[in-house]
Design a protein around this motif. Structure first.
Motif, PDB file in Angstrom:
ATOM      1  N   HIS A  26       0.767  -1.250   0.000  1.00 43.95           N
ATOM      2  CA  HIS A  26       0.000   0.000   0.000  1.00 43.95           C
ATOM      3  C   HIS A  26       0.801   1.305   0.000  1.00 43.95           C
ATOM      4  O   HIS A  26       0.279   2.331  -0.437  1.00 43.95           O
ATOM      5  CB  HIS A  26      -0.939   0.021   1.217  1.00 43.95           C
ATOM      6  N   ALA A  27       2.022   1.274   0.536  1.00 44.59           N
ATOM      7  CA  ALA A  27       2.735   2.550   0.745  1.00 44.59           C
ATOM      8  C   ALA A  27       2.946   3.310  -0.560  1.00 44.59           C
ATOM      9  O   ALA A  27       3.148   2.708  -1.617  1.00 44.59           O
ATOM     10  CB  ALA A  27       4.076   2.291   1.431  1.00 44.59           C
ATOM     11  N   GLY A  28       2.887   4.608  -0.479  1.00 39.35           N
ATOM     12  CA  GLY A  28       3.293   5.452  -1.596  1.00 39.35           C
ATOM     13  C   GLY A  28       2.285   5.664  -2.712  1.00 39.35           C
ATOM     14  O   GLY A  28       2.565   6.375  -3.665  1.00 39.35           O
ATOM     15  N   TYR A  29       1.119   5.030  -2.624  1.00 39.96           N
ATOM     16  CA  TYR A  29       0.154   5.193  -3.714  1.00 39.96           C
ATOM     17  C   TYR A  29      -1.271   5.141  -3.182  1.00 39.96           C
ATOM     18  O   TYR A  29      -1.577   4.353  -2.287  1.00 39.96           O
ATOM     19  CB  TYR A  29       0.320   4.079  -4.753  1.00 39.96           C
ATOM     20  N   VAL A  30      -2.134   5.972  -3.725  1.00 44.49           N
ATOM     21  CA  VAL A  30      -3.581   5.852  -3.471  1.00 44.49           C
ATOM     22  C   VAL A  30      -4.328   5.961  -4.791  1.00 44.49           C
ATOM     23  O   VAL A  30      -3.921   6.674  -5.707  1.00 44.49           O
ATOM     24  CB  VAL A  30      -4.125   6.942  -2.506  1.00 44.49           C
ATOM     25  N   SER A  31      -5.429   5.237  -4.854  1.00 47.02           N
ATOM     26  CA  SER A  31      -6.175   5.135  -6.109  1.00 47.02           C
ATOM     27  C   SER A  31      -6.666   6.502  -6.604  1.00 47.02           C
ATOM     28  O   SER A  31      -6.779   6.716  -7.812  1.00 47.02           O
ATOM     29  CB  SER A  31      -7.362   4.189  -5.924  1.00 47.02           C
ATOM     30  N   GLY A  32      -6.885   7.424  -5.641  1.00 51.26           N
ATOM     31  CA  GLY A  32      -7.386   8.739  -6.014  1.00 51.26           C
ATOM     32  C   GLY A  32      -6.462   9.500  -6.956  1.00 51.26           C
ATOM     33  O   GLY A  32      -6.887  10.414  -7.659  1.00 51.26           O
ATOM     34  N   TRP A  33      -5.173   9.115  -6.987  1.00 51.73           N
ATOM     35  CA  TRP A  33      -4.222   9.825  -7.852  1.00 51.73           C
ATOM     36  C   TRP A  33      -4.378   9.466  -9.323  1.00 51.73           C
ATOM     37  O   TRP A  33      -3.924  10.191 -10.196  1.00 51.73           O
ATOM     38  CB  TRP A  33      -2.770   9.497  -7.444  1.00 51.73           C
ATOM     39  N   SER A  34      -4.944   8.311  -9.629  1.00 55.37           N
ATOM     40  CA  SER A  34      -4.934   7.822 -11.019  1.00 55.37           C
ATOM     41  C   SER A  34      -6.304   7.320 -11.439  1.00 55.37           C
ATOM     42  O   SER A  34      -6.465   6.138 -11.724  1.00 55.37           O
ATOM     43  CB  SER A  34      -3.899   6.706 -11.183  1.00 55.37           C
ATOM     44  N   GLU A  35      -7.283   8.216 -11.466  1.00 57.58           N
ATOM     45  CA  GLU A  35      -8.632   7.884 -11.959  1.00 57.58           C
ATOM     46  C   GLU A  35      -9.228   6.707 -11.201  1.00 57.58           C
ATOM     47  O   GLU A  35     -10.024   5.960 -11.754  1.00 57.58           O
ATOM     48  CB  GLU A  35      -8.576   7.519 -13.462  1.00 57.58           C
ATOM     49  N   GLY A  36      -8.782   6.460  -9.970  1.00 59.82           N
ATOM     50  CA  GLY A  36      -9.342   5.359  -9.196  1.00 59.82           C
ATOM     51  C   GLY A  36      -8.688   4.007  -9.448  1.00 59.82           C
ATOM     52  O   GLY A  36      -9.137   2.991  -8.912  1.00 59.82           O
ATOM     53  N   ALA A  37      -7.617   3.974 -10.257  1.00 58.38           N
ATOM     54  CA  ALA A  37      -6.946   2.690 -10.512  1.00 58.38           C
ATOM     55  C   ALA A  37      -6.457   2.087  -9.196  1.00 58.38           C
ATOM     56  O   ALA A  37      -5.714   2.730  -8.451  1.00 58.38           O
ATOM     57  CB  ALA A  37      -5.776   2.891 -11.476  1.00 58.38           C
TER      58      ALA A  37
END
Ligand SMILES: *Cc1c(COP(=O)(O)O)cnc(C)c1O
Length: 421
Positions: A26-37
């Motif tokens: 999970h670290a370093g990324y959230v789906s909200g950054w990339s169209e919900g990917a």
């Protein structure tokens, strides 16, 4: 736990410390950054578009600052890119190290590190044997620009290490100690704490750096930073990648060593490689544990085999062996690399390798498929016969990297190959 636009951290809510296995996913990324990917996309772009000219100016300022801020913004993918930033964050999941730089190969990571912290006239002390590419770099590439070196046997005591350093006559010039525990293919541990002590003792005007190639046991079973290492290096091609389908490298350490190294980097892993590594890290613990279980099983089979002279494996160390004391100090798992000496020589070793059906006859290691190789004619063929003899890398030696196949199938394969010699 995850907010829509904020990724998880080591110490998340109320100081509750997340396990590396969770962080690696999970670290370093959230789906909200990339169209919900749900998964980070492959960021196939060479350049990045900040919101205005002023922001781009600030990104460049930050890039060259002594203490650049993390995730401040991206400008150009040779410097860094989104996949790389997520990856560098996730690689820190297992350690207390504060920074990480990922390269397009393990050798790029090693070469950049040595060139970044050494200048002509400096001296390197190293453990023997070292990875072939590293020793070539030290003995040829660096020697050609006036950086000289001396080696010491991997299993040396502190006293012996210091003896080899003093014998070189260059102890005052010592700038870096580089070691590889366990050594390949002899599976001998190098005492990290003793090397850290030596580095400190010879840090007069400038700090002597201790660099540890942690490819074989890290990050699960050996954390060099806990024992005084300044730089922890990986060939990410091996266990971190774990599927024998990519080439990459990584260096971890405090910001004060990683920042100049990242500034010197011209060769980060590309978008696709970074993405493959992100996928790989999610299963790193499961893979390495499964591979180790296979190795324990195979080592126990080999050690009693009538056609085997000697089996080298951390899991077979005897309690009265000084190596066992080193093992207890710095390792928490025995790994998945085994070497053994087949009775006979090159002819028997080659016949055995050619008879294997499941084990693939190839160099490299750490993938899900089991591999078998003959170090004397491949990875260690550029050592002199005298050096190989001194390091006990014989013509009958075979190195195994255990994969994730069903353990009984691997024994079946070894058994049918032994019958053919
Ligand atoms: C493979 C390896 C390297 C070199 O890494 P590449 O990714 O092949 O450049 C360095 N050190 C060790 C211990 C290795 O096994």
């Amino acid at each position: 736990m995850t907010k829509k636009n904020k990724s998880v951290h080591k110490k998340d809510t109320n100081n509750y410390e997340l396990h590396p296995r969770t962080l690696a996913i999970h670290a370093g990324y959230v789906s909200g950054w990339s169209e919900g990917a749900a998964k980070p996309p492959i960021f196939m772009t060479s350049t990045w578009v900040p919101k205005n000219a002023r922001k781009l100016e600030l990104i460049f300022k930050n890039m060259h600052a002594k203490n650049p801020k993390e995730n401040f913004g991206l400008a150009y993918s040779r410097v860094s890119h989104a996949g790389l930033e997520i990856l560098e964050k996730r690689l820190r999941s297992w350690n207390k190290e504060k920074a990480c730089a990922v390269f397009d190969s393990g050798m790029a990571a090693i070469e950049r590190t040595l060139r970044c912290f050494l200048k002509p006239g400096d001296f390197i002390l190293y453990s023997e044997p070292l990875y072939g590419g590293t020793i070539n770099l030290i003995k040829h590439g660096l020697a050609a620009i006036g950086i000289h070196s001396a080696g010491f046997p991997a299993d040396s005591s502190l006293k012996e290490m210091e003896y080899f350093l003093k014998k070189s006559g260059h102890s005052k010039k010592l700038a870096i100690i580089i070691i590889e525990p366990p050594a390949n293919p002899t599976i001998q541990l190098v005492d990290i704490e003793s090397c850290a002590y030596l580095a400190l003792k010879y840090s007069e005007k400038k700090k002597v750096l201790l660099a540890v190639d942690n490819t074989f046991l890290g990050p699960l079973w050996q954390n060099p930073d806990l024992h005084g290492a300044d730089l922890t290096i990986y060939s990410a091609t091996k266990y971190l990648g774990g599927h024998s389908d990519l080439i990459a490298g990584a260096v971890l350490g405090d910001k004060n060593v990683i920042n100049p190294l990242r500034d010197a980097r011209q060769d980060p892993a590309d978008a696709f490689t970074a993405w493959l590594l992100l996928r790989s890290l999610e299963t790193l613990e499961l893979r390495m544990e499964g591979q180790m279980n296979n190795a324990i099983y195979v080592a126990n089979y080999l050690r009693n085999h009538p056609k085997v002279r000697k089996t080298r494996y951390l899991g077979l160390l005897k309690e009265n062996d000084p190596q066992y004391i080193t093992y207890q100090k710095q390792c928490t798992g025995v790994g998945a690399m085994i070497s053994f000496d087949i009775k006979g020589g090159k002819q028997e070793a080659f016949a055995f390798l050619d008879a294997l059906k499941i084990f693939q006859g190839a160099v490299s290691l750490g993938g899900t498929e089991s591999l078998a190789s003959h170090p004397a004619s491949t990875t260690h063929s550029n050592l002199s016969a005298e050096e190989r003899k001194r390091m006990e890398i014989g013509q009958g030696m075979i190195r195994l990297s255990l994969g994730l196949e069903y353990h009984k199938d691997l024994i079946f394969d070894l058994e049918q190959a032994f019958k053919k010699i």
